[in-house]
Scaffold this motif. Structure first.
Motif, PDB file in Angstrom:
ATOM      1  N   ASP A   1      14.294  71.285  89.969  1.00  0.00           N
ATOM      2  CA  ASP A   1      13.894  70.994  88.584  1.00  0.00           C
ATOM      3  C   ASP A   1      13.373  69.565  88.397  1.00  0.00           C
ATOM      4  O   ASP A   1      13.378  69.045  87.286  1.00  0.00           O
ATOM      5  CB  ASP A   1      15.054  71.272  87.624  1.00  0.00           C
ATOM      6  N   LYS A   2      12.936  68.912  89.466  1.00  0.00           N
ATOM      7  CA  LYS A   2      12.361  67.569  89.363  1.00  0.00           C
ATOM      8  C   LYS A   2      10.860  67.676  89.120  1.00  0.00           C
ATOM      9  O   LYS A   2      10.204  68.556  89.662  1.00  0.00           O
ATOM     10  CB  LYS A   2      12.615  66.779  90.643  1.00  0.00           C
ATOM     11  N   PRO A   3      10.301  66.782  88.308  1.00  0.00           N
ATOM     12  CA  PRO A   3       8.852  66.834  88.051  1.00  0.00           C
ATOM     13  C   PRO A   3       8.056  66.490  89.315  1.00  0.00           C
ATOM     14  O   PRO A   3       8.430  65.589  90.061  1.00  0.00           O
ATOM     15  CB  PRO A   3       8.650  65.787  86.967  1.00  0.00           C
ATOM     16  N   ILE A   4       6.958  67.237  89.534  1.00  0.00           N
ATOM     17  CA  ILE A   4       6.113  66.966  90.694  1.00  0.00           C
ATOM     18  C   ILE A   4       4.682  66.595  90.308  1.00  0.00           C
ATOM     19  O   ILE A   4       3.945  66.054  91.118  1.00  0.00           O
ATOM     20  CB  ILE A   4       6.108  68.153  91.689  1.00  0.00           C
ATOM     21  N   HIS A   5       4.281  66.877  89.072  1.00  0.00           N
ATOM     22  CA  HIS A   5       2.938  66.530  88.610  1.00  0.00           C
ATOM     23  C   HIS A   5       2.885  66.655  87.097  1.00  0.00           C
ATOM     24  O   HIS A   5       3.620  67.447  86.505  1.00  0.00           O
ATOM     25  CB  HIS A   5       1.892  67.471  89.233  1.00  0.00           C
ATOM     26  N   PHE A   6       2.019  65.890  86.476  1.00  0.00           N
ATOM     27  CA  PHE A   6       1.881  65.981  85.024  1.00  0.00           C
ATOM     28  C   PHE A   6       0.429  65.771  84.624  1.00  0.00           C
ATOM     29  O   PHE A   6      -0.356  65.191  85.376  1.00  0.00           O
ATOM     30  CB  PHE A   6       2.787  64.961  84.311  1.00  0.00           C
ATOM     31  N   ASP A   7       0.095  66.259  83.433  1.00  0.00           N
ATOM     32  CA  ASP A   7      -1.235  66.090  82.846  1.00  0.00           C
ATOM     33  C   ASP A   7      -1.072  65.550  81.430  1.00  0.00           C
ATOM     34  O   ASP A   7      -0.273  66.077  80.655  1.00  0.00           O
ATOM     35  CB  ASP A   7      -1.995  67.418  82.765  1.00  0.00           C
ATOM     36  N   PHE A   8      -1.837  64.520  81.111  1.00  0.00           N
ATOM     37  CA  PHE A   8      -1.906  63.990  79.759  1.00  0.00           C
ATOM     38  C   PHE A   8      -3.355  64.014  79.309  1.00  0.00           C
ATOM     39  O   PHE A   8      -4.266  63.891  80.119  1.00  0.00           O
ATOM     40  CB  PHE A   8      -1.417  62.538  79.696  1.00  0.00           C
ATOM     41  N   GLN A   9      -3.567  64.180  77.993  1.00  0.00           N
ATOM     42  CA  GLN A   9      -4.909  64.122  77.417  1.00  0.00           C
ATOM     43  C   GLN A   9      -4.944  62.949  76.449  1.00  0.00           C
ATOM     44  O   GLN A   9      -4.129  62.864  75.530  1.00  0.00           O
ATOM     45  CB  GLN A   9      -5.232  65.422  76.673  1.00  0.00           C
ATOM     46  N   GLU A  10      -5.891  62.047  76.653  1.00  0.00           N
ATOM     47  CA  GLU A  10      -6.042  60.915  75.745  1.00  0.00           C
ATOM     48  C   GLU A  10      -6.700  61.414  74.467  1.00  0.00           C
ATOM     49  O   GLU A  10      -7.684  62.145  74.505  1.00  0.00           O
ATOM     50  CB  GLU A  10      -6.896  59.821  76.391  1.00  0.00           C
ATOM     51  N   VAL A  11      -6.151  61.024  73.328  1.00  0.00           N
ATOM     52  CA  VAL A  11      -6.645  61.497  72.043  1.00  0.00           C
ATOM     53  C   VAL A  11      -6.815  60.338  71.073  1.00  0.00           C
ATOM     54  O   VAL A  11      -6.191  59.299  71.216  1.00  0.00           O
ATOM     55  CB  VAL A  11      -5.691  62.558  71.429  1.00  0.00           C
ATOM     56  N   GLU A  12      -7.662  60.551  70.089  1.00  0.00           N
ATOM     57  CA  GLU A  12      -7.868  59.600  68.992  1.00  0.00           C
ATOM     58  C   GLU A  12      -7.260  60.207  67.736  1.00  0.00           C
ATOM     59  O   GLU A  12      -7.093  61.417  67.633  1.00  0.00           O
ATOM     60  CB  GLU A  12      -9.368  59.355  68.776  1.00  0.00           C
ATOM     61  N   SER A  13      -6.964  59.384  66.750  1.00  0.00           N
ATOM     62  CA  SER A  13      -6.290  59.862  65.543  1.00  0.00           C
ATOM     63  C   SER A  13      -7.109  60.862  64.741  1.00  0.00           C
ATOM     64  O   SER A  13      -6.555  61.683  64.021  1.00  0.00           O
ATOM     65  CB  SER A  13      -5.901  58.676  64.652  1.00  0.00           C
ATOM     66  N   ASN A  14      -8.440  60.844  64.863  1.00  0.00           N
ATOM     67  CA  ASN A  14      -9.271  61.769  64.081  1.00  0.00           C
ATOM     68  C   ASN A  14      -9.712  62.994  64.882  1.00  0.00           C
ATOM     69  O   ASN A  14     -10.478  63.805  64.388  1.00  0.00           O
ATOM     70  CB  ASN A  14     -10.494  61.039  63.524  1.00  0.00           C
ATOM     71  N   ASP A  15      -9.230  63.158  66.121  1.00  0.00           N
ATOM     72  CA  ASP A  15      -9.610  64.307  66.960  1.00  0.00           C
ATOM     73  C   ASP A  15      -8.987  65.596  66.448  1.00  0.00           C
ATOM     74  O   ASP A  15      -7.842  65.605  65.980  1.00  0.00           O
ATOM     75  CB  ASP A  15      -9.142  64.102  68.407  1.00  0.00           C
ATOM     76  N   LEU A  16      -9.735  66.700  66.552  1.00  0.00           N
ATOM     77  CA  LEU A  16      -9.182  68.029  66.334  1.00  0.00           C
ATOM     78  C   LEU A  16      -8.578  68.464  67.662  1.00  0.00           C
ATOM     79  O   LEU A  16      -9.257  68.499  68.688  1.00  0.00           O
ATOM     80  CB  LEU A  16     -10.263  69.024  65.916  1.00  0.00           C
ATOM     81  N   ILE A  17      -7.300  68.830  67.655  1.00  0.00           N
ATOM     82  CA  ILE A  17      -6.571  69.156  68.866  1.00  0.00           C
ATOM     83  C   ILE A  17      -6.226  70.634  68.883  1.00  0.00           C
ATOM     84  O   ILE A  17      -5.798  71.194  67.876  1.00  0.00           O
ATOM     85  CB  ILE A  17      -5.261  68.326  68.954  1.00  0.00           C
ATOM     86  N   ARG A  18      -6.401  71.228  70.044  1.00  0.00           N
ATOM     87  CA  ARG A  18      -6.017  72.626  70.256  1.00  0.00           C
ATOM     88  C   ARG A  18      -4.837  72.629  71.221  1.00  0.00           C
ATOM     89  O   ARG A  18      -4.964  72.159  72.350  1.00  0.00           O
ATOM     90  CB  ARG A  18      -7.208  73.366  70.847  1.00  0.00           C
ATOM     91  N   THR A  19      -3.677  73.116  70.758  1.00  0.00           N
ATOM     92  CA  THR A  19      -2.465  73.066  71.580  1.00  0.00           C
ATOM     93  C   THR A  19      -1.510  74.198  71.222  1.00  0.00           C
ATOM     94  O   THR A  19      -1.693  74.878  70.215  1.00  0.00           O
ATOM     95  CB  THR A  19      -1.766  71.696  71.420  1.00  0.00           C
ATOM     96  N   HIS A  20      -0.501  74.376  72.056  1.00  0.00           N
ATOM     97  CA  HIS A  20       0.549  75.366  71.814  1.00  0.00           C
ATOM     98  C   HIS A  20       1.730  74.675  71.151  1.00  0.00           C
ATOM     99  O   HIS A  20       2.190  73.636  71.632  1.00  0.00           O
ATOM    100  CB  HIS A  20       1.007  76.000  73.127  1.00  0.00           C
ATOM    101  N   VAL A  21       2.226  75.268  70.062  1.00  0.00           N
ATOM    102  CA  VAL A  21       3.362  74.724  69.335  1.00  0.00           C
ATOM    103  C   VAL A  21       4.493  75.755  69.391  1.00  0.00           C
ATOM    104  O   VAL A  21       4.273  76.935  69.095  1.00  0.00           O
ATOM    105  CB  VAL A  21       2.984  74.420  67.864  1.00  0.00           C
ATOM    106  N   PRO A  22       5.707  75.334  69.787  1.00  0.00           N
ATOM    107  CA  PRO A  22       6.815  76.295  69.883  1.00  0.00           C
ATOM    108  C   PRO A  22       7.282  76.780  68.516  1.00  0.00           C
ATOM    109  O   PRO A  22       7.231  76.042  67.529  1.00  0.00           O
ATOM    110  CB  PRO A  22       7.910  75.513  70.597  1.00  0.00           C
ATOM    111  N   LEU A  23       7.747  78.036  68.486  1.00  0.00           N
ATOM    112  CA  LEU A  23       8.325  78.614  67.280  1.00  0.00           C
ATOM    113  C   LEU A  23       9.840  78.418  67.331  1.00  0.00           C
ATOM    114  O   LEU A  23      10.463  78.587  68.381  1.00  0.00           O
ATOM    115  CB  LEU A  23       8.004  80.108  67.194  1.00  0.00           C
ATOM    116  N   ASN A  24      10.441  78.081  66.192  1.00  0.00           N
ATOM    117  CA  ASN A  24      11.889  77.908  66.086  1.00  0.00           C
ATOM    118  C   ASN A  24      12.398  78.921  65.069  1.00  0.00           C
ATOM    119  O   ASN A  24      12.139  78.791  63.879  1.00  0.00           O
ATOM    120  CB  ASN A  24      12.216  76.478  65.640  1.00  0.00           C
TER     121      ASN A  24
END
Length: 182
Positions: free
Chosen positions: A83-106
């Protein structure tokens, strides 16, 4: 979504060969990629700096060689054995960008009486949304307190903030969860 108070310190990474990446991991660093509109930058961070318990809708600060950037966590790959991290991805964003992402349901509000009536079945755990960076929620709360046996919570039953567009199940009425009579 508000910017989380987490700052990740990163350094540029040179060679991307398999042996070099393996040595990085053994020295306590995790390789990764920082994306920004067609440009990718190889980076590395310390395992201790990698945030835990954050979703793909988490907005963080990344300090790359002294320059602070706002980033959206896209993916963290983990070793299935330890369960140790082996790789990651980040996306650089600006405050006015439209973002497409997955949001968890609670799912909230399930009562003992409902549990006696039937089995609570979750059909989807995430919704893909498109929204301005400042409006992306950390999670979407779905109230199931009024759910009766043989009923389901549909996509049109939940209320989202202004400016948030759901991309999951576009053009259909998606069932998010149901209470199935046993």
């Amino acid at each position: 979504m508000t910017l989380e108070n987490i700052v990740i310190r990163a350094k540029l990474r040179g060679d991307a060969s398999k042996g070099t990446v393996r040595k990085l991991r053994h020295s306590g660093l995790v390789p990764g990629i920082l994306y920004k509109k067609g440009v990718s930058t190889k980076i590395e961070i310390s395992v201790s700096d990698l945030p835990k318990g954050h979703t793909r809708s988490s907005v963080l600060k990344l300090v790359l060689d002294g320059v602070e950037k706002t980033v959206l966590m896209r993916e963290v790959q983990v070793n299935p054995l330890n369960d140790k991290p082996i790789h990651f991805d980040f996306q650089e964003v600006e405050s006015n960008d439209l973002i497409r992402t997955h949001v968890p349901l609670n799912f909230i509000g399930l009562t003992r009486e409902q549990e006696k009536e039937g089995s609570f079945s979750i059909r989807t755990r995430y919704l893909e949304v498109k929204a301005p960076l400042s409006k992306i929620p950390k999670q979407i709360d779905v109230d199931v307190s009024g759910l009766k046996a043989e009923q389901s919570i549909q996509l049109h039953d939940i209320t989202l903030g202004e400016g948030i567009v759901v991309r999951t199940g576009k053009g259909q009425n998606l069932a998010l969860a149901s209470l199935v009579k046993l």
